[in-house]
Design a protein around this motif. Structure first.
Motif, PDB file in Angstrom:
ATOM      1  N   ASP A  54     -23.423  14.885 -30.985  1.00  0.00           N
ATOM      2  CA  ASP A  54     -21.960  14.809 -30.920  1.00  0.00           C
ATOM      3  C   ASP A  54     -21.317  16.079 -31.477  1.00  0.00           C
ATOM      4  N   SER A  56     -22.651  19.076 -31.559  1.00  0.00           N
ATOM      5  CA  SER A  56     -22.889  20.176 -30.626  1.00  0.00           C
ATOM      6  C   SER A  56     -21.927  20.115 -29.443  1.00  0.00           C
ATOM      7  N   LYS A  57     -21.680  18.908 -28.910  1.00  0.00           N
ATOM      8  CA  LYS A  57     -20.738  18.766 -27.800  1.00  0.00           C
ATOM      9  C   LYS A  57     -19.322  19.137 -28.227  1.00  0.00           C
ATOM     10  N   GLN A  60     -19.047  22.888 -28.297  1.00  0.00           N
ATOM     11  CA  GLN A  60     -18.953  23.424 -26.942  1.00  0.00           C
ATOM     12  C   GLN A  60     -17.551  23.225 -26.374  1.00  0.00           C
ATOM     13  N   THR A  61     -16.935  22.068 -26.659  1.00  0.00           N
ATOM     14  CA  THR A  61     -15.577  21.798 -26.189  1.00  0.00           C
ATOM     15  C   THR A  61     -14.578  22.747 -26.822  1.00  0.00           C
ATOM     16  N   TRP A 380     -29.963  11.819 -22.276  1.00  0.00           N
ATOM     17  CA  TRP A 380     -30.390  13.064 -22.921  1.00  0.00           C
ATOM     18  C   TRP A 380     -31.910  13.151 -22.913  1.00  0.00           C
ATOM     19  N   GLU A 421     -28.507  17.471 -21.512  1.00  0.00           N
ATOM     20  CA  GLU A 421     -27.908  16.301 -20.887  1.00  0.00           C
ATOM     21  C   GLU A 421     -28.193  16.319 -19.388  1.00  0.00           C
ATOM     22  N   PRO A 424     -24.084  16.302 -17.137  1.00  0.00           N
ATOM     23  CA  PRO A 424     -23.007  16.893 -17.937  1.00  0.00           C
ATOM     24  C   PRO A 424     -21.641  16.362 -17.507  1.00  0.00           C
ATOM     25  N   GLU A 425     -20.657  16.539 -18.380  1.00  0.00           N
ATOM     26  CA  GLU A 425     -19.305  16.087 -18.089  1.00  0.00           C
ATOM     27  C   GLU A 425     -18.715  16.876 -16.936  1.00  0.00           C
ATOM     28  N   THR A 431     -24.373  21.501 -22.883  1.00  0.00           N
ATOM     29  CA  THR A 431     -24.741  21.883 -24.237  1.00  0.00           C
ATOM     30  C   THR A 431     -26.220  21.595 -24.451  1.00  0.00           C
TER      31      THR A 431
END
Length: 451
Positions: A54, A56-57, A60-61, A380, A421, A424-425, A431
């Motif tokens: 969480d 790390s994400k 990245q955001t 993941w 992942e 990814p979103e 990430t």
């Protein structure tokens, strides 16, 4: 007066009772175990993995949000000023023509003067066994280093070892090529281990290292040569847990952290690396011989296949730089994926380089019944990259058969494991939180005798 006196006594009793109750609550909170200590090993690691991914994400955001605007288009859309034509265009062209002619003459003279030396370089090394049986024997000394990942509560030595080595390469008629038979050691330990054990011994020891490598080829089809490669490396060093100590998680222990044995004693580390690769080597020049010779053609040999790797070491769970500091595991890193390799240069009076890489899916095993993979959030997986690269130079010491050559070289490489992942979103920004890394390097000088 009696009324106020009784009221004061009641107030005093209430205050004392309240103070006593608060004291008991504080004492109970002090004596009771903390929530962290009440956790099991599995719960603690699972929570740490989730928080690390969480975090790390989120990083990245934040990077995506604060990315500066692209101003390239605004710059390119601006009109360019027309430069006046130079009046000296013809003289410049004339100067270039004269320079090219002069350089061509110089090159021809150099070729005429050094033609004998060039022919000698292409013939070296001079051999005594003929074309069908060629053997290179190498002896050398080197210094090998291992830079392991460091942890906040465990100080791991950056180990270095003075080693000796012996190597053979051979072309055996037209049915077998020995690309490499290699053994290196400090003389203190074998090349294969039974797996790392963080609590195997406590106290001082004599550090050691060893490396075993074998590469066989079957040149039935000249251009396409099946290859099998096996490699095993072992390292010994030390780890020093910092106060108040860390929990040594042995096989099968998944109880509460409060019951885990802790120590601040120096621990012996045994780390092993093993790889097995099977594939095909493509040689455009139809010359599978692995011995030292003048390179031919402009397309270097290429290798691709399937690779397996196994890697063991003492490990503290680290996700994107954040470490679970209480626990020390006997970690085992396994992977399976695609393998690639190439060889550049070669021959005498020339530099050479070779590289090999593995990329695929990995597994990080903490105990027999606990892996990081099963504790990761849904969607993941763990990936890995492993690689090595060598650069060296070949210098002949005499020019008769069998030719003796001196080869200094440097090798660097290692392994890197990471989460990724699968879906990814929507923004497409993936990430990859790091899980573990290690770097290995060697500086070596060797003598090669060509038969």
């Amino acid at each position: 007066m009696a009324f106020y006196y009784k009221k004061a006594i009641v107030s005093f009793v209430d205050i004392n009772a309240l103070t006593l109750a608060l004291g008991l609550c504080v004492a109970g909170a002090w004596v009771a175990p903390s929530p962290t200590l009440a956790q099991s090993v599995r719960e603690a690691v699972k929570q740490h993995v989730k928080e690390g991914i969480d975090r790390s994400k989120e990083r990245q955001t934040q990077k995506t949000r604060h990315k500066p605007a692209d101003t390239t288009k605004q710059v390119t859309e601006q009109p360019r000023e027309k430069k006046p034509k130079s009046k000296t265009a013809k003289p410049v062209a004339a100067d270039k023509t004269q320079t090219a002619q002069a350089s061509t003459k110089i090159e021809k003279r150099a070729e005429q003067a050094g033609s004998g030396v060039t022919e000698e370089k292409t013939k070296l090394p001079f051999r005594v066994l003929g074309e069908d049986l060629q053997i290179d024997i190498k002896f050398g000394l080197g210094y090998r280093g291992w830079v392991p990942q460091q942890y906040p509560t465990v100080d791991v030595d950056m180990a270095g070892y003075l080693t000796w080595m012996i190597e053979a390469k051979a072309r055996i008629f037209n049915w077998l090529t020995l690309h490499r038979a290699y053994y290196e050691s400090t003389g203190l330990s074998g090349p294969r281990t039974q797996g790392a054990s963080v609590a195997a011994r406590i106290g001082s020891f004599a550090p050691g290292a060893a490396w075993l490598l074998g590469v066989l080829g079957f040149p039935y089809f000249k251009i396409w040569e099946p290859i099998i490669r096996y490699e095993s490396r072992a390292f010994n060093t030390r780890a020093r847990p910092q106060a108040p100590g860390v929990c040594l998680v042995t096989e099968g222990f998944e109880g509460d952290l409060s019951d885990c044995p802790r120590t601040t004693e120096t621990l012996r580390i045994v780390s092993g690396f093993e790889t097995l690769v099977a594939g095909v080597r493509y040689n455009h020049n139809k010359d599978p011989s692995p011995v030292i010779k003048a390179p031919k053609g402009s397309i270097p040999p290429l290798f691709f296949g399937i690779g397996l790797m196994s890697y063991s070491k003492p490990y503290q769970v680290t996700i994107d730089g954040e470490t679970l500091e209480e626990l020390l595991f006997d970690g085992r890193f396994r992977g399976a994926g695609l393998a690639f390799g190439t060889e550049l240069g070669g021959g005498v009076y020339q530099f050479y380089a070779d590289a090999d890489v593995q990329v695929g899916l990995g597994e990080v095993s903490l105990t027999e019944d606990l892996t990081l993979n099963e504790l990761a959030p849904e969607g993941w997986l763990i990936g890995y990259v492993k690689g090595d690269a060598t650069v060296g130079y070949c210098l002949p010491l005499w020019r008769f058969s069998p030719t003796l050559m001196f080869i200094p070289s440097f090798t660097g490489g290692g392994a890197f494991f990471f989460f990724f992942e699968t879906e990814p979103e929507s923004d497409g920004k993936a990430t990859t939180p790091a899980v573990n890394w290690d770097f290995l390097w060697t500086v070596r000088g060797a003598l090669v005798l060509a038969f």
